[in-house]
Every structure is written in C-alpha cells, then in structure tokens.
Design a protein around this motif. Structure first.
Motif, mmCIF file in Angstrom:
data_model
loop_
_atom_site.group_PDB
_atom_site.id
_atom_site.type_symbol
_atom_site.label_atom_id
_atom_site.label_comp_id
_atom_site.label_asym_id
_atom_site.label_seq_id
_atom_site.Cartn_x
_atom_site.Cartn_y
_atom_site.Cartn_z
ATOM 1 N N TYR A 158 97.951 56.294 30.452
ATOM 2 C CA TYR A 158 97.747 55.239 29.470
ATOM 3 C C TYR A 158 96.562 54.379 29.887
ATOM 4 O O TYR A 158 96.126 54.412 31.032
ATOM 5 N N VAL A 159 96.041 53.629 28.922
ATOM 6 C CA VAL A 159 95.038 52.609 29.212
ATOM 7 C C VAL A 159 95.733 51.268 29.065
ATOM 8 O O VAL A 159 96.402 51.012 28.073
ATOM 9 N N GLN A 160 95.623 50.427 30.070
ATOM 10 C CA GLN A 160 96.196 49.080 30.006
ATOM 11 C C GLN A 160 95.042 48.091 29.952
ATOM 12 O O GLN A 160 94.041 48.243 30.647
ATOM 13 N N TYR A 161 95.187 47.081 29.094
ATOM 14 C CA TYR A 161 94.124 46.087 28.926
ATOM 15 C C TYR A 161 94.595 44.737 29.460
ATOM 16 O O TYR A 161 95.773 44.396 29.324
ATOM 17 N N HIS A 162 93.671 43.978 30.062
ATOM 18 C CA HIS A 162 94.012 42.639 30.534
ATOM 19 C C HIS A 162 92.925 41.659 30.095
ATOM 20 O O HIS A 162 91.744 41.987 30.038
ATOM 21 N N LEU A 163 93.374 40.472 29.784
ATOM 22 C CA LEU A 163 92.522 39.403 29.267
ATOM 23 C C LEU A 163 92.025 38.525 30.405
ATOM 24 O O LEU A 163 92.795 38.135 31.280
ATOM 25 N N GLU A 164 90.736 38.238 30.379
ATOM 26 C CA GLU A 164 90.157 37.231 31.270
ATOM 27 C C GLU A 164 89.470 36.214 30.376
ATOM 28 O O GLU A 164 88.585 36.560 29.605
ATOM 29 N N GLY A 165 89.902 34.984 30.458
ATOM 30 C CA GLY A 165 89.357 33.931 29.603
ATOM 31 C C GLY A 165 90.331 33.583 28.502
ATOM 32 O O GLY A 165 91.542 33.662 28.671
ATOM 33 N N THR A 166 89.792 33.230 27.348
ATOM 34 C CA THR A 166 90.595 32.786 26.209
ATOM 35 C C THR A 166 90.581 33.838 25.120
ATOM 36 O O THR A 166 89.536 34.424 24.834
ATOM 37 N N TYR A 167 91.738 34.062 24.505
ATOM 38 C CA TYR A 167 91.797 35.021 23.399
ATOM 39 C C TYR A 167 91.247 34.379 22.134
ATOM 40 O O TYR A 167 91.437 33.197 21.882
ATOM 41 N N SER A 168 90.581 35.187 21.312
ATOM 42 C CA SER A 168 90.040 34.744 20.038
ATOM 43 C C SER A 168 90.127 35.900 19.054
ATOM 44 O O SER A 168 90.131 37.065 19.449
ATOM 45 N N PHE A 169 90.170 35.587 17.769
ATOM 46 C CA PHE A 169 90.172 36.628 16.752
ATOM 47 C C PHE A 169 88.782 37.208 16.523
ATOM 48 O O PHE A 169 88.635 38.216 15.852
ATOM 49 N N TYR A 170 87.762 36.599 17.084
ATOM 50 C CA TYR A 170 86.384 37.036 16.899
ATOM 51 C C TYR A 170 85.945 37.825 18.122
ATOM 52 O O TYR A 170 85.831 37.280 19.219
ATOM 53 N N GLY A 171 85.738 39.114 17.949
ATOM 54 C CA GLY A 171 85.371 39.931 19.093
ATOM 55 C C GLY A 171 84.606 41.178 18.714
ATOM 56 O O GLY A 171 84.586 41.596 17.553
ATOM 57 N N THR A 172 83.955 41.758 19.702
ATOM 58 C CA THR A 172 83.257 43.027 19.541
ATOM 59 C C THR A 172 83.728 43.975 20.636
ATOM 60 O O THR A 172 83.996 43.556 21.759
#
Length: 84
Positions: free
Chosen positions: A55-69
């Motif tokens: 599997y691929v696991q993703y982790h967030l660094e910083g703040t989440y936003s609905f605006y992304g690329t």
C-alpha cells in the motif's frame, strides 16, 4: 504416495505462478502541495507518500487545505520505493 505428492506440488506451482498476486505490486505515488486559497500562491503544507508492504500511506506536514496540486513522484512496489 510420493508420486501423488509430487504431482500435486506441480499442479500447485502452475496455479500459483499464474495467479495475479504473484505478478507483483506497483502503485503510483504522488506528493500533494497544499495552498492557502484559490490563488495557489502561498504554500501551507504538503502530503508525502511512504511505501508499506502492499500500500501507499500518505502523511501530512503543515496545514490541510482544499486547494492543492498533485505531482507524480514514483511507484511503491513490493521491493520498496521506485523513483522516476
């Protein structure tokens, strides 16, 4: 008896080698850059991939936003990370 066991093993080997599970695991991985608003000028965070066993696991660094690329960065395989 030994002949029957050997023939059973031969049949099992044919089925296992033809199964999709033995074909190998490969999944695309992406880095997501998150922005503060729809102008896409101020970066507020990133979402990075890491490879697990299957599997691929993703982790967030910083703040989440609905605006992304998203940017394609490589593959997670059964042997680990496969960069571009």
């Amino acid at each position: 008896m030994a002949k029957r066991i050997l023939s059973s093993l031969a049949v099992a080997a044919v089925f296992l080698s033809a199964s999709p599970a033995s074909a190998g695991y490969r999944e695309a991985a992406y880095v997501t850059t998150l922005y503060s608003d729809a102008t896409y000028t101020t970066v507020v965070g990133h979402i990075y991939p890491s490879c697990g066993l299957h599997y691929v696991q993703y982790h967030l660094e910083g703040t989440y936003s609905f605006y992304g690329t998203d940017e394609f960065v490589g593959y997670c395989t059964e042997n680990g990370w496969e960069p571009l």
